[in-house]
Scaffold this active site. Sequence first.
Site, PDB file in Angstrom:
ATOM      1  N   ARG A 170       0.967  -1.113  -0.288  1.00 50.90           N
ATOM      2  CA  ARG A 170      -0.240   0.083  -0.278  1.00 50.90           C
ATOM      3  C   ARG A 170       0.991   1.447   0.098  1.00 50.90           C
ATOM      4  O   ARG A 170       1.605   1.204   0.816  1.00 50.90           O
ATOM      5  CB  ARG A 170      -0.900  -0.038   1.591  1.00 50.90           C
ATOM      6  N   HIS A 203      -0.785   0.360  -9.965  1.00 47.68           N
ATOM      7  CA  HIS A 203      -1.489  -0.491  -9.262  1.00 47.68           C
ATOM      8  C   HIS A 203      -1.766  -2.143  -9.606  1.00 47.68           C
ATOM      9  O   HIS A 203      -3.382  -2.201 -10.553  1.00 47.68           O
ATOM     10  CB  HIS A 203      -2.687   0.436  -8.602  1.00 47.68           C
ATOM     11  N   GLU A 221      -3.385   7.798  -4.612  1.00 49.50           N
ATOM     12  CA  GLU A 221      -3.270   7.687  -6.033  1.00 49.50           C
ATOM     13  C   GLU A 221      -5.025   8.000  -6.390  1.00 49.50           C
ATOM     14  O   GLU A 221      -5.348   8.614  -5.774  1.00 49.50           O
ATOM     15  CB  GLU A 221      -3.774   6.047  -5.626  1.00 49.50           C
TER      16      GLU A 221
HETATM   17  C1  DGY Z   1      -5.406  -5.946  -3.481  1.00 50.47           C
HETATM   18  O1  DGY Z   1      -5.895  -7.128  -3.203  1.00 50.47           O
HETATM   19  O2  DGY Z   1      -4.872  -6.045  -1.429  1.00 50.47           O
HETATM   20  C2  DGY Z   1      -4.728  -5.667  -4.147  1.00 50.47           C
HETATM   21  O3  DGY Z   1      -4.294  -3.886  -4.133  1.00 50.47           O
HETATM   22  C3  DGY Z   1      -5.427  -5.198  -5.378  1.00 50.47           C
HETATM   23  O4  DGY Z   1      -4.878  -6.656  -5.872  1.00 50.47           O
END
Ligand code: DGY
Length: 335
Positions: A253, A300, A282
């Site tokens: 993240r 992402h 983002e």
């Molecule tokens: C998640 O699954 O947490 C990703 O960031 C999106 O696939």
Amino acid sequence: MTNSTAIKRPLGANDTPARIAVTCALAGPALDLLRTVAEVEVPDADRPLSADELRSLVAGADAVVVTVHDKVDRELLDAAGPALKIVANVAVGYDNVDVAACADRGLVVTNTPGVLTDATADLAIGLLMSVTRRLAEGDRMLRAGTSWSFRLDFLLGCGMQGKTLGIVGLGQIGRAVAQRARAFGMKVAYTGERASNEVEQSLAARYVSMDALLREADFVSLHCPLTPQTSHLMDAAAFDRMKPTAFLVNTSRGPIVDESALADALEAGAIAGAALDVFEEEPRVEPRLLAMDNVVLAPHLGSATLETRTEMAVLAARNVVSVLTGSGALTPISS
Ligand code: DGY
């Protein structure tokens, strides 16, 4: 004639058919599954919905299907109203959902663990290769028409064999990255909540403190969830501890990395490079990072294969169907 195998459609508030609000584009098989039990509403938008749009979409819904940029907070839950039974997040990370607020209302929250492990681990290794072998930089050079010729000292990168990969957070994805790293001949160190004997044996991975990991690792790859404790875990002090030859990879993240401190560290040569798939706010990317050749950026894409995104959507849909038909969640999150 009755079909005894058909799924009984649950009823929503006032004995009307149940309604499922889906905030994002969802793979066809998942929508088909949801439609077996309820009316499904999916907005026709190719962007994340605004808070107002989200509130009006979820009003009166029995289930909502959301993803990473949909903030599920008390306000949204209030807007949804008393019929709501489940929030199904199409992602493994669920920092976008106020799980405690859902628990207060007796709501089930689910995520999509497991199905995106390989895709995300593959991307972490791909980003690592891309930044250490200067692939994006070379690609940009060629597209810009820069003249070049094979030379023994041209665009030299950094090899992976024998180097130490430091994994922050050894959950399913961290472990999958560790397996891949071993196959590439890397040594693996990891840090996290606790050491695991089983992991140390099966992956030949060594548990170290965060401080030791930052000091020893040639490559640091982040795989922990975003929590108040991990927000800005990678700050100026963390970059100061890293080797000047080290690289950072982030597929977890964005807010785990202080992007401004990262740009400072790269400008100062405190670390050698970074590869990022996720960002603090983002879709915004810190402008200084955009200008750096030793930074590889992806929008992402960790789980972005057709197969994986389909499996994620279907798992979320199966959770919804299971909860609405009274069988309980398949992959629940607890607060
Ligand atoms: C998640 O699954 O947490 C990703 O960031 C999106 O696939």
